[in-house]
Design a protein around this motif. Structure first.
Motif, PDB file in Angstrom:
ATOM      1  N   LYS A  22     -16.745 -64.155 -54.455  1.00 38.33           N
ATOM      2  CA  LYS A  22     -16.958 -65.189 -53.774  1.00 38.33           C
ATOM      3  C   LYS A  22     -15.655 -66.182 -53.406  1.00 38.33           C
ATOM      4  CE  LYS A  22     -21.879 -65.922 -55.129  1.00 38.33           C
ATOM      5  NZ  LYS A  22     -22.667 -67.065 -55.791  1.00 38.33           N
ATOM      6  N   ALA A  23     -14.816 -65.406 -52.996  1.00 38.94           N
ATOM      7  CA  ALA A  23     -13.424 -65.808 -52.724  1.00 38.94           C
ATOM      8  C   ALA A  23     -13.374 -66.526 -51.504  1.00 38.94           C
ATOM      9  CB  ALA A  23     -12.399 -64.760 -52.665  1.00 38.94           C
ATOM     10  N   THR A  24     -12.493 -67.147 -51.248  1.00 42.19           N
ATOM     11  CA  THR A  24     -12.230 -67.929 -49.917  1.00 42.19           C
ATOM     12  C   THR A  24     -10.850 -67.647 -49.332  1.00 42.19           C
ATOM     13  OG1 THR A  24     -13.783 -69.813 -50.886  1.00 42.19           O
ATOM     14  CG2 THR A  24     -12.233 -70.134 -49.053  1.00 42.19           C
ATOM     15  N   TYR A  25     -10.945 -67.262 -48.071  1.00 41.35           N
ATOM     16  CA  TYR A  25      -9.710 -66.894 -47.457  1.00 41.35           C
ATOM     17  C   TYR A  25      -9.381 -67.953 -46.256  1.00 41.35           C
ATOM     18  CZ  TYR A  25     -11.204 -62.486 -49.738  1.00 41.35           C
ATOM     19  OH  TYR A  25     -11.651 -61.632 -50.669  1.00 41.35           O
ATOM     20  N   GLU A  26      -8.151 -68.260 -46.443  1.00 38.84           N
ATOM     21  CA  GLU A  26      -7.627 -69.249 -45.192  1.00 38.84           C
ATOM     22  C   GLU A  26      -7.298 -68.306 -44.241  1.00 38.84           C
ATOM     23  OE1 GLU A  26      -6.517 -69.198 -48.207  1.00 38.84           O
ATOM     24  OE2 GLU A  26      -7.435 -70.957 -49.404  1.00 38.84           O
ATOM     25  N   LEU A  27      -7.760 -68.866 -42.862  1.00 44.33           N
ATOM     26  CA  LEU A  27      -7.541 -68.243 -41.589  1.00 44.33           C
ATOM     27  C   LEU A  27      -6.448 -68.911 -40.945  1.00 44.33           C
ATOM     28  CD1 LEU A  27      -8.488 -65.756 -39.868  1.00 44.33           C
ATOM     29  CD2 LEU A  27      -9.787 -67.189 -38.697  1.00 44.33           C
ATOM     30  N   TYR A  28      -5.328 -69.282 -41.447  1.00 47.51           N
ATOM     31  CA  TYR A  28      -4.096 -69.801 -40.862  1.00 47.51           C
ATOM     32  C   TYR A  28      -2.911 -69.489 -41.875  1.00 47.51           C
ATOM     33  CZ  TYR A  28      -5.304 -73.343 -44.575  1.00 47.51           C
ATOM     34  OH  TYR A  28      -5.561 -73.598 -45.793  1.00 47.51           O
ATOM     35  N   GLY A  29      -1.859 -69.403 -41.003  1.00 47.86           N
ATOM     36  CA  GLY A  29      -0.621 -68.911 -41.858  1.00 47.86           C
ATOM     37  C   GLY A  29       0.515 -69.721 -41.592  1.00 47.86           C
ATOM     38  N   SER A  30       1.926 -69.254 -42.257  1.00 49.93           N
ATOM     39  CA  SER A  30       3.059 -70.027 -42.105  1.00 49.93           C
ATOM     40  C   SER A  30       4.158 -69.018 -42.084  1.00 49.93           C
ATOM     41  CB  SER A  30       3.099 -70.706 -43.244  1.00 49.93           C
ATOM     42  OG  SER A  30       4.316 -71.572 -43.383  1.00 49.93           O
ATOM     43  N   GLY A  31       5.271 -69.553 -41.635  1.00 50.26           N
ATOM     44  CA  GLY A  31       6.451 -68.955 -41.549  1.00 50.26           C
ATOM     45  C   GLY A  31       7.626 -68.869 -42.550  1.00 50.26           C
ATOM     46  N   ASP A  32       7.080 -69.663 -43.706  1.00 50.35           N
ATOM     47  CA  ASP A  32       7.772 -69.873 -44.971  1.00 50.35           C
ATOM     48  C   ASP A  32       7.878 -68.623 -45.503  1.00 50.35           C
ATOM     49  OD1 ASP A  32       8.133 -72.432 -44.000  1.00 50.35           O
ATOM     50  OD2 ASP A  32       6.524 -73.107 -45.256  1.00 50.35           O
ATOM     51  N   LEU A  33       9.077 -68.439 -46.384  1.00 51.04           N
ATOM     52  CA  LEU A  33       9.543 -67.172 -47.058  1.00 51.04           C
ATOM     53  C   LEU A  33       9.547 -67.243 -48.520  1.00 51.04           C
ATOM     54  CD1 LEU A  33      12.365 -65.825 -44.678  1.00 51.04           C
ATOM     55  CD2 LEU A  33       9.712 -65.261 -44.544  1.00 51.04           C
TER      56      LEU A  33
END
Length: 483
Positions: free
Chosen positions: A386-397
């Motif tokens: 029952k994991a939760t996956y965020e549908l947004y990203g980022s450009g940080d490394l």
């Protein structure tokens, strides 16, 4: 001497025949007049008594006395009795107005005469002709002859006419014409009356002749009885006619009452009819308004039915190599920097579209639950861990961001799995629906939706295929051929 008409009181101009009236002509006119009423008495009256009995005005009588030289008549007015005695006057001192047509040559001086001159009169009135100064003398003419006896003859003729007739004289031509018309009408009436008397006299004579020819008493009595019987029958008929007349009057009154009632009923009917017409017109107006409103509402409904709100809410297109949703670019390519905020917002709109289509089709995803939250949307797994996956990203490394991007890849793969479930459901409902790109695990149209270890062009192409599949699903959902 001036004369006036005794009816209209207008001044008269005597005809020359009256001025030059001879004694024989005067006697002829006097003989043609009707006799005076005073001659019917048995005794001979004096001149004063005859003058008093004449139906002439006092002014005419006074003029007659003065012309006859009897100023002390017992019937004279007090003014005349008190008039002072005049001195003898010459002809050139007289107040008689002479006309030029009858003037003769009068000598400038005449010897005084022992008798008094007769006074002149105007309009039938008698006054003592006493003037303070004599009028201007006429110029001398050869062969003089005074006209006083001619004027006196004219005055005597007018007095005689007034005493023998019912009207005072003299009269003007117009009044004479009116008098002749009146007398002619009276003559015609008198002739008619005379003819009636003559006819009646003839009938009486005929009746007397019939009575004298042998009609006896018995026949007369029988005739009287017969006439009485006829009279009785006529009286009975008259009474019957009166009774019938009374009945007709009653019937007429009844008919008038019925007519009045019918008129009132007609008036009431007309009022009701007018009210009904007004109400009908009002209802027709309301009906027309309702029909117009219904037509407008129907047109609005048709327009709304033809309107696809989903196309307005989720406008899918492209901008070069990028697929767009509501103007937000989804993907990245080298040389075209796209902010992650725009990409995250586009993923939020994409997840919301998939969630809306599934809810409209009443479809439930297996193993996943979509949570559209704009730029921070996510997908929750309903089975297993029952994991939760965020549908947004980022450009940080940094290291933590790398782990987050991995979860972002898992969210995009889960989204692609949900999309494949909905595509299979639609194909099962309508086999004619054709999707150009097939979904196999994490790839759609041989392009992976994972960002890590992939080229940006392939990732952008995969996201464009995702938007195309969603557009086909949206069109099929809103075409009206399904629930």
């Amino acid at each position: 001497m001036n004369f006036v008409c005794q009816q209209c009181k207008q001044p008269l101009h005597l005809d020359a025949s009256l001025v030059d009236l001879t004694p024989s002509a005067y006697d002829l006119v006097a003989a043609s007049l009707p006799p005076s009423p005073s001659t019917s008495h048995g005794r001979q009256a004096s001149g004063a008594e005859k003058l008093a009995q004449l139906p002439a005005p006092p002014s005419v009588k006074n003029a007659w006395r003065n012309s006859q030289g009897s100023p002390s008549s017992p019937v004279s007015s007090p003014t005349q009795r008190k008039a002072p005695q005049r001195a003898p006057m010459h002809p050139n001192e007289s107040f008689v107005l002479l006309q030029d047509s009858v003037i003769r040559n009068i000598p400038p001086q005449l010897p005084a005469t022992p008798h008094h001159k007769k006074p002149s009169f105007s309009k039938g009135r008698s006054t003592a002709a006493a003037a303070p100064a004599p009028p201007p003398e006429e110029p001398p003419h050869p062969n003089p002859s005074p006209l006083s006896h001619h004027l006196r003859s004219s005055l005597r003729l007018f007095n005689l006419l007034s005493s023998r007739t019912d009207l005072d004289h003299p009269l003007c031509a117009e009044c004479t014409h009116i008098l002749l018309s009146t007398l002619t009408r009276q003559l015609d009436e008198t002739k008619k009356e005379r003819d009636g008397y003559i006819a009646f006299e003839k009938e009486v004579k005929k009746e007397k002749e019939r009575e004298g020819s042998g009609v006896n008493r018995l026949e007369a009595e029988a005739k009287i009885e017969r006439l009485k019987e006829e009279e009785r029958l006529a009286v009975e008929q008259l009474k019957g006619a009166e009774r019938e007349h009374q009945q007709l009057e009653e019937e007429l009154q009844n008919l008038e009452r019925e007519e009045k009632a019918l008129e009132e009923e007609e008036a009431e009917f007309l009022r009701q009819h007018n009210a009904h017409l007004l109400k009908s017109a009002e209802q027709a107006s309301q009906l027309a308004a309702l029909r117009a409103a219904y037509a407008a509402d129907s047109a609005t409904l048709d327009k709304l039915e033809r309107t696809n709100v989903y196309n307005d809410a989720f406008c899918i297109g492209h901008d070069g190599v990028f697929g767009t949703i509501n103007g937000l670019r989804l993907g990245r390519v080298p040389g075209v920097p796209v902010e992650w905020a725009e990409i995250n917002a586009a993923w939020g709109q994409t997840l919301l579209l998939l969630y809306t289509v599934a809810r409209k089709l009443d479809f439930t995803f297996e193993n996943y639950r979509l949570v559209p939250m704009g730029s921070f949307s996510r997908i929750e797994k309903t089975t297993g861990d029952k994991a939760t996956y965020e549908l947004y990203g980022s450009g940080d490394l940094h290291f933590g961001r790398l782990l987050h991007n991995r979860r972002f890849d898992f969210a995009m793969v889960a989204f692609l799995d949900c999309l494949k479930q909905l595509m299979d459901y639609v194909k099962s409902q309508d086999p004619q629906v054709d999707f150009p790109h097939q979904v196999v695990k994490d790839k759609i149209g041989e392009a992976s939706v994972k960002q890590q270890f992939s080229q940006e062009e392939a990732w952008t192409r995969a996201l464009r295929h995702v938007l195309l599949a969603l557009k086909i699903l949206l069109k099929w959902t809103t075409n009206g051929s399904n629930g």
